[in-house]
Design a protein around this motif. Sequence first.
Motif, short mmCIF file in Angstrom:
data_model
loop_
_atom_site.label_atom_id
_atom_site.label_comp_id
_atom_site.label_asym_id
_atom_site.label_seq_id
_atom_site.Cartn_x
_atom_site.Cartn_y
_atom_site.Cartn_z
N GLU A 134 -25.61 45.76 20.67
CA GLU A 134 -26.83 44.92 20.21
C GLU A 134 -25.86 43.55 19.47
N ALA A 135 -26.47 42.58 19.51
CA ALA A 135 -26.12 41.28 19.18
C ALA A 135 -27.11 40.24 18.82
N MET A 136 -26.98 39.45 17.90
CA MET A 136 -27.84 38.39 17.50
C MET A 136 -27.16 37.08 17.56
N VAL A 137 -27.86 36.25 18.28
CA VAL A 137 -27.31 34.69 18.30
C VAL A 137 -27.45 34.25 16.79
N THR A 138 -26.15 33.58 16.40
CA THR A 138 -26.16 33.14 15.04
C THR A 138 -25.84 31.58 15.19
N ASP A 139 -25.27 30.99 16.33
CA ASP A 139 -25.07 29.58 16.41
C ASP A 139 -25.42 29.06 18.24
N HIS A 145 -31.89 40.15 27.21
CA HIS A 145 -30.99 39.67 28.15
C HIS A 145 -29.59 40.25 27.82
N ARG A 146 -28.78 40.05 28.69
CA ARG A 146 -27.37 40.67 28.37
C ARG A 146 -26.41 39.50 28.88
N PHE A 147 -25.10 39.76 28.18
CA PHE A 147 -23.94 38.95 28.28
C PHE A 147 -22.80 39.53 28.39
N LEU A 168 -28.25 42.05 24.16
CA LEU A 168 -27.21 42.81 24.31
C LEU A 168 -25.80 42.33 24.94
N ILE A 169 -24.83 42.99 24.71
CA ILE A 169 -23.40 42.09 24.95
C ILE A 169 -22.46 43.57 25.51
N PHE A 170 -21.88 43.23 26.56
CA PHE A 170 -20.86 44.30 27.10
C PHE A 170 -19.76 43.75 27.48
N ASP A 171 -18.53 44.57 27.56
CA ASP A 171 -17.21 44.37 27.63
C ASP A 171 -16.70 44.44 29.23
N GLY A 172 -17.50 44.80 29.89
CA GLY A 172 -16.99 45.22 31.59
C GLY A 172 -16.37 46.44 31.53
N ARG A 173 -16.17 47.32 30.53
CA ARG A 173 -15.25 48.47 30.29
C ARG A 173 -16.23 49.61 29.86
#
Length: 250
Positions: A51-56, A4-6, A41-46
């Motif tokens: 990679e990222a991990m859900v912590t909360d 999943h991407r955010f 995955l997380i991206f900034d639009g630029r």
Amino acid sequence: MTTHRFYAERLPAPGSAVRLSAEEGRHLGRVLRLRNGTRVLIFDGRGRQHEAMVTDDDSRRPVLQLGAAVAAAPEPAVDVTLGMTVLKGRKLDTVIRDATTLGVTDIVPLVTRHTHSGGNERAGGRLADRWRGIAVAAAKQCGRAVVPTIHSPVTFGGFIESAPPQAVRLLLVEPAAAGASTATTDVLRREPRPNCAALAIGPEGGWTDDEIRAAEAAGFRPLTLGRRTLRAETAPLAALAILRFAWDDL
């Protein structure tokens, strides 16, 4: 398994915490129901993607820990600015989604002589926010890490005068408006691939003769896709796909 991407407008240094927006958080927590420890995955639009991990996993504003950078899908070789006439209802939503998927860098809503938009050109920030949200969602779906810039509506005259000077300038015309100087995709395939292009697409009623003359005077070449007249909301998808093919830029 699909990752999943955010989207987050700002990405800090790896190891830092990222709090998603309310809309992205709702998607993560309430729609997908992802829980602590899930890797995404997380991206900034630029162009940056990590990679990222859900912590909360708070469904209102979840928090992720940013990880290592990850290569995103390559951007097209040709930067395309799409000037698209404002359409009635939500037809422009479809154009923005498809144009994002096909790699445009800028989308400029146009007000033309035959624009019948139902007031969309005057809707202001609320409509601009919705259009940007559509572009973000399309980028998430197709794997892009770049979200195109959605500009405020401008007049057609303003668009043709402000197109980047180095850009190949193209004006999509209906078959009936094609003349001796009209380009075809076969012609474009024989020319060197440009670095950037500006593509203008008109309304349901087509361009006026004065608009075509003004565009040609500003360096725009009329372009036709063939013998069939396409719907206004279908023409951008067809034109962008064909141009990407002609430029060997898929």
